[in-house]
Write a protein that holds these residues in place. Structure first.
Motif, mmCIF file in Angstrom:
data_model
loop_
_atom_site.group_PDB
_atom_site.id
_atom_site.type_symbol
_atom_site.label_atom_id
_atom_site.label_comp_id
_atom_site.label_asym_id
_atom_site.label_seq_id
_atom_site.Cartn_x
_atom_site.Cartn_y
_atom_site.Cartn_z
ATOM 1 N N GLU A 54 0.822 -0.933 -0.241
ATOM 2 C CA GLU A 54 0.105 0.044 0.023
ATOM 3 C C GLU A 54 0.712 0.850 -0.408
ATOM 4 O OE1 GLU A 54 -3.824 1.416 2.724
ATOM 5 O OE2 GLU A 54 -2.676 0.589 3.734
ATOM 6 N N ASP A 55 0.581 2.391 -0.781
ATOM 7 C CA ASP A 55 1.627 3.430 -0.900
ATOM 8 C C ASP A 55 0.086 4.467 -0.127
ATOM 9 O OD1 ASP A 55 2.865 2.821 -2.514
ATOM 10 O OD2 ASP A 55 2.050 3.578 -4.750
ATOM 11 N N ILE A 56 1.253 5.406 -0.025
ATOM 12 C CA ILE A 56 1.140 6.669 1.561
ATOM 13 C C ILE A 56 -0.856 6.790 1.025
ATOM 14 C CG2 ILE A 56 1.822 8.921 -0.083
ATOM 15 C CD1 ILE A 56 2.785 9.157 2.817
ATOM 16 N N ASP A 57 -1.167 7.633 -0.041
ATOM 17 C CA ASP A 57 -2.272 7.680 -0.553
ATOM 18 C C ASP A 57 -3.356 6.537 -0.489
ATOM 19 O OD1 ASP A 57 -1.668 5.822 -2.827
ATOM 20 O OD2 ASP A 57 -1.386 7.578 -4.418
ATOM 21 N N GLY A 58 -3.251 5.148 -0.603
ATOM 22 C CA GLY A 58 -4.461 4.058 -0.252
ATOM 23 C C GLY A 58 -4.347 3.537 -1.610
ATOM 24 N N THR A 59 -3.633 3.581 -2.338
ATOM 25 C CA THR A 59 -3.781 2.518 -3.413
ATOM 26 C C THR A 59 -2.509 1.774 -3.421
ATOM 27 O OG1 THR A 59 -1.737 4.830 -5.120
ATOM 28 C CG2 THR A 59 -3.799 4.828 -5.009
ATOM 29 N N TYR A 60 -3.182 0.593 -4.071
ATOM 30 C CA TYR A 60 -1.947 -1.146 -3.929
ATOM 31 C C TYR A 60 -1.488 -0.802 -5.111
ATOM 32 C CZ TYR A 60 -4.752 -1.306 0.396
ATOM 33 O OH TYR A 60 -5.110 -1.284 1.424
ATOM 34 N N ARG A 61 -0.299 -1.767 -4.950
ATOM 35 C CA ARG A 61 0.193 -2.077 -5.944
ATOM 36 C C ARG A 61 0.847 -3.886 -5.642
ATOM 37 N NH1 ARG A 61 5.599 1.208 -6.081
ATOM 38 N NH2 ARG A 61 5.394 2.294 -4.397
#
Length: 127
Positions: A113-120
């Protein structure tokens, strides 16, 4: 009153039900505790972008929120479009660990999870 307390409370399963419902009774109790002079902060596994709406729904308009399982600390700031300012990020490069996990568990699915709430994702998750 005794010394004020610092009360950290989770979101999922604590402030909100599994279905996302935030009970008016919960909001009332958070406000009651704050009116007694105690400081209530939210500490959650959610990313800041997904935590701030709940924080505001319980009436917390200032202070800090610990997000992303402790990796990110933000300050509630209504002057920001996001509703918060990032104050601290504790990150690491997940590639070495993920590489080993993927090698040992090739059928497993992993996400970061990235800081903005998106996932990779390393590969698509099942539906």
């Amino acid at each position: 009153m005794t010394e004020p307390w610092l009360i950290a409370i989770d979101i999922d399963g604590t402030l909100v039900h599994d279905d996302g419902f935030l009970s008016p009774a919960v909001v009332k109790e958070v406000q009651r505790v704050r009116e007694l002079g105690h400081q209530v902060i939210v500490a959650t596994g959610r990313a800041a972008a997904n935590a701030i709406p709940v924080v505001k729904d319980v009436g917390i308009e200032e202070g800090y929120v610990v997000c992303s399982n402790g990796a990110v600390t933000v300050e509630v700031d209504n002057s920001q479009h996001s509703g918060y300012l990032v104050r601290e990020v504790i990150g690491f490069d997940p590639k070495p660990v993920l590489s080993q996990l993927i090698e040992k568990l090739p059928e497993a699915h992993f996400a970061v999870e990235d800081i903005d709430g998106t996932y990779r994702f390393h590969k698509p998750f099942p539906a």
